[in-house]
Write a protein that holds these residues in place. Structure first.
Motif, mmCIF file in Angstrom:
data_model
loop_
_atom_site.group_PDB
_atom_site.id
_atom_site.type_symbol
_atom_site.label_atom_id
_atom_site.label_comp_id
_atom_site.label_asym_id
_atom_site.label_seq_id
_atom_site.Cartn_x
_atom_site.Cartn_y
_atom_site.Cartn_z
ATOM 1 N N LEU A 32 0.662 -1.046 0.059
ATOM 2 C CA LEU A 32 0.014 0.046 -0.239
ATOM 3 C C LEU A 32 0.755 1.332 -0.029
ATOM 4 O O LEU A 32 0.692 2.303 -0.782
ATOM 5 C CB LEU A 32 -0.962 0.074 1.324
ATOM 6 C CG LEU A 32 -1.978 -1.354 1.159
ATOM 7 C CD1 LEU A 32 -2.927 -1.106 2.347
ATOM 8 C CD2 LEU A 32 -3.042 -0.809 0.102
ATOM 9 N N ILE A 33 1.792 1.267 0.763
ATOM 10 C CA ILE A 33 2.867 2.459 0.971
ATOM 11 C C ILE A 33 3.408 2.586 -0.692
ATOM 12 O O ILE A 33 3.346 3.696 -1.089
ATOM 13 C CB ILE A 33 4.136 2.270 1.868
ATOM 14 C CG1 ILE A 33 3.445 2.373 3.303
ATOM 15 C CG2 ILE A 33 5.115 3.260 1.763
ATOM 16 C CD1 ILE A 33 4.119 1.990 4.670
ATOM 17 N N VAL A 34 4.028 1.687 -1.232
ATOM 18 C CA VAL A 34 4.695 1.793 -2.377
ATOM 19 C C VAL A 34 3.625 2.134 -3.533
ATOM 20 O O VAL A 34 3.779 3.062 -4.325
ATOM 21 C CB VAL A 34 5.175 0.354 -3.028
ATOM 22 C CG1 VAL A 34 5.742 0.579 -4.545
ATOM 23 C CG2 VAL A 34 6.483 0.156 -2.161
ATOM 24 N N THR A 35 2.453 1.667 -3.531
ATOM 25 C CA THR A 35 1.398 2.034 -4.426
ATOM 26 C C THR A 35 0.807 3.307 -4.049
ATOM 27 O O THR A 35 0.887 4.394 -5.257
ATOM 28 C CB THR A 35 0.138 1.027 -4.250
ATOM 29 O OG1 THR A 35 0.495 -0.273 -4.462
ATOM 30 C CG2 THR A 35 -0.822 1.190 -5.288
ATOM 31 N N PHE A 36 0.853 3.851 -2.933
ATOM 32 C CA PHE A 36 0.259 5.334 -2.884
ATOM 33 C C PHE A 36 1.205 6.143 -3.217
ATOM 34 O O PHE A 36 0.854 6.963 -3.672
ATOM 35 C CB PHE A 36 -0.028 5.354 -1.375
ATOM 36 C CG PHE A 36 -0.423 6.721 -0.866
ATOM 37 C CD1 PHE A 36 -1.569 7.131 -1.262
ATOM 38 C CD2 PHE A 36 0.382 7.534 -0.107
ATOM 39 C CE1 PHE A 36 -2.100 8.622 -0.818
ATOM 40 C CE2 PHE A 36 0.101 8.865 0.434
ATOM 41 C CZ PHE A 36 -1.325 9.169 -0.053
ATOM 42 N N PHE A 37 2.389 6.210 -2.956
ATOM 43 C CA PHE A 37 3.535 7.278 -3.318
ATOM 44 C C PHE A 37 3.858 7.188 -4.591
ATOM 45 O O PHE A 37 4.074 8.108 -5.215
ATOM 46 C CB PHE A 37 4.569 7.211 -2.451
ATOM 47 C CG PHE A 37 4.505 7.645 -0.800
ATOM 48 C CD1 PHE A 37 4.202 8.933 -0.524
ATOM 49 C CD2 PHE A 37 4.368 6.688 0.061
ATOM 50 C CE1 PHE A 37 3.984 9.409 0.671
ATOM 51 C CE2 PHE A 37 4.021 7.177 1.414
ATOM 52 C CZ PHE A 37 3.863 8.561 1.861
ATOM 53 N N ALA A 38 3.989 5.942 -5.112
ATOM 54 C CA ALA A 38 4.125 5.601 -6.727
ATOM 55 C C ALA A 38 2.940 6.517 -7.473
ATOM 56 O O ALA A 38 3.428 6.928 -8.511
ATOM 57 C CB ALA A 38 4.279 4.290 -7.062
ATOM 58 N N MET A 39 1.874 6.237 -7.108
ATOM 59 C CA MET A 39 0.757 6.885 -7.745
ATOM 60 C C MET A 39 0.801 8.430 -7.527
ATOM 61 O O MET A 39 0.565 8.949 -8.662
ATOM 62 C CB MET A 39 -0.535 6.685 -6.994
ATOM 63 C CG MET A 39 -1.958 6.895 -7.577
ATOM 64 S SD MET A 39 -3.525 5.880 -6.874
ATOM 65 C CE MET A 39 -3.203 6.775 -5.157
ATOM 66 N N ILE A 40 1.203 8.933 -6.452
ATOM 67 C CA ILE A 40 1.483 10.494 -6.603
ATOM 68 C C ILE A 40 2.363 10.980 -7.392
ATOM 69 O O ILE A 40 2.347 11.999 -8.029
ATOM 70 C CB ILE A 40 1.561 11.039 -5.306
ATOM 71 C CG1 ILE A 40 0.573 10.671 -4.252
ATOM 72 C CG2 ILE A 40 2.305 12.381 -4.841
ATOM 73 C CD1 ILE A 40 0.740 11.003 -2.702
ATOM 74 N N MET A 41 3.584 10.129 -7.284
ATOM 75 C CA MET A 41 4.905 10.460 -8.304
ATOM 76 C C MET A 41 4.439 10.294 -9.686
ATOM 77 O O MET A 41 4.733 11.222 -10.454
ATOM 78 C CB MET A 41 5.863 9.726 -7.786
ATOM 79 C CG MET A 41 7.049 9.908 -8.719
ATOM 80 S SD MET A 41 8.558 8.857 -8.207
ATOM 81 C CE MET A 41 9.463 8.910 -9.401
ATOM 82 N N GLY A 42 3.645 9.324 -10.080
ATOM 83 C CA GLY A 42 3.087 8.985 -11.255
ATOM 84 C C GLY A 42 2.403 10.155 -11.864
ATOM 85 O O GLY A 42 2.487 10.469 -12.975
ATOM 86 N N SER A 43 1.500 10.587 -11.102
ATOM 87 C CA SER A 43 0.510 11.556 -11.367
ATOM 88 C C SER A 43 1.162 12.827 -11.770
ATOM 89 O O SER A 43 0.804 13.585 -12.759
ATOM 90 C CB SER A 43 -0.605 11.947 -10.431
ATOM 91 O OG SER A 43 -1.133 10.803 -10.201
ATOM 92 N N ILE A 44 2.151 13.252 -10.917
ATOM 93 C CA ILE A 44 3.067 14.598 -11.210
ATOM 94 C C ILE A 44 3.731 14.394 -12.327
ATOM 95 O O ILE A 44 3.612 15.374 -13.310
ATOM 96 C CB ILE A 44 3.963 15.000 -9.991
ATOM 97 C CG1 ILE A 44 3.174 15.303 -8.631
ATOM 98 C CG2 ILE A 44 4.691 16.144 -10.081
ATOM 99 C CD1 ILE A 44 3.725 15.135 -7.438
ATOM 100 N N LEU A 45 4.437 13.312 -12.471
ATOM 101 C CA LEU A 45 5.187 12.900 -13.759
ATOM 102 C C LEU A 45 4.351 12.949 -15.045
ATOM 103 O O LEU A 45 4.755 13.428 -16.197
ATOM 104 C CB LEU A 45 6.007 11.747 -13.718
ATOM 105 C CG LEU A 45 7.506 11.705 -12.996
ATOM 106 C CD1 LEU A 45 7.906 10.438 -12.795
ATOM 107 C CD2 LEU A 45 8.383 12.642 -13.932
ATOM 108 N N GLY A 46 3.189 12.312 -14.791
ATOM 109 C CA GLY A 46 2.428 12.172 -15.800
ATOM 110 C C GLY A 46 1.763 13.670 -16.714
ATOM 111 O O GLY A 46 1.973 13.561 -17.765
#
Length: 226
Positions: A32-46
């Motif tokens: 859950l931690i990896v998914t949550f922070f990767a989701m935030i990072m991916g959204s900003i990068l996207g």
């Protein structure tokens, strides 16, 4: 079956006294931690990559296209292993942080394509009308195009986050103990296949189903607000 569940999840599974259910819970936390922070990072990068790709300046488009091409052309597990064992090898970065960076980079490329497709679905006349009123390209994107594109983007974006959650099951390749790796450790220590693997599958199913349900409710509210 009850004996197998008890032996796999609720009794020590090694000389170190490790209890299976605690291992599963800790693995779930990592997932859950990896998914949550990767989701935030991916959204900003996207979002950033999309704006770069749609820019009129070649020196912004070229690195964005190169980044998306590299990420889409290689498996996520290869990206994770290369990032942790080669790119970040010189830095004192733990496995969870490395996994967040790897999955964030991977997700960012796919999210940029989703956002780009959503933006291109907005009528071109909207852009021309905003520019004719004196708004800059950046202001037009922020104030006019993106708000309309969100409704086009949301369903695909939800699917991408579900895929991201499931893709984190490869964290074990760099030695991280996520939900899937926890199940593998229990299986290797107890020689019991069904209980740990079906437990992991059930948790993944519940997570993805819950996320899909939340997304559906959010989409319904957006439609009602039209």
């Amino acid at each position: 079956m009850i004996d197998a569940i008890n032996a796999s999840l609720f009794t020590p599974i090694g000389e170190d006294g490790l209890i299976g259910i605690y291992l599963i819970i800790n693995g779930l936390k990592v997932t859950l931690i990896v998914t949550f922070f990767a989701m935030i990072m991916g959204s900003i990068l996207g979002v950033t990559t999309t704006l770069m790709k749609m820019s009129s300046k070649w020196y912004l488009r070229w690195p964005a296209n190169f980044y998306v091409g590299i990420i889409r052309g290689t498996p996520v597990v290869v990206q994770l292993v290369i990032l942790y064992f080669i790119v970040l090898a010189a830095f004192d970065i733990d496995k969870i942080t490395a996994a967040i960076i790897a999955f964030g980079l991977n997700s960012g490329a796919y999210i940029s394509e989703i956002i780009r497709a959503g933006i291109q679905a907005v009528d071109k006349g909207q852009m021309e009308a905003a520019r004719s009123l004196g708004l800059s390209h950046g202001a037009t994107m922020k104030e006019v195009i993106l708000p309309q594109a969100i409704k086009n983007i949301l369903p695909s974006l939800g699917n991408e986050f579900i895929v991201l959650l499931k893709e984190t099951a490869v964290i074990g390749f760099i030695g991280g103990v996520d939900l899937m790796r926890a199940g593998e450790i229990i299986r290797s220590r107890t020689f019991e296949d069904s209980v740990p693997l079906f437990t992991c599958a059930l948790i993944y199913l519940l997570l993805t189903y819950s996320f899909t349900l939340l997304l559906s409710k959010f989409e319904t509210r957006l439609k009602q607000s039209d």
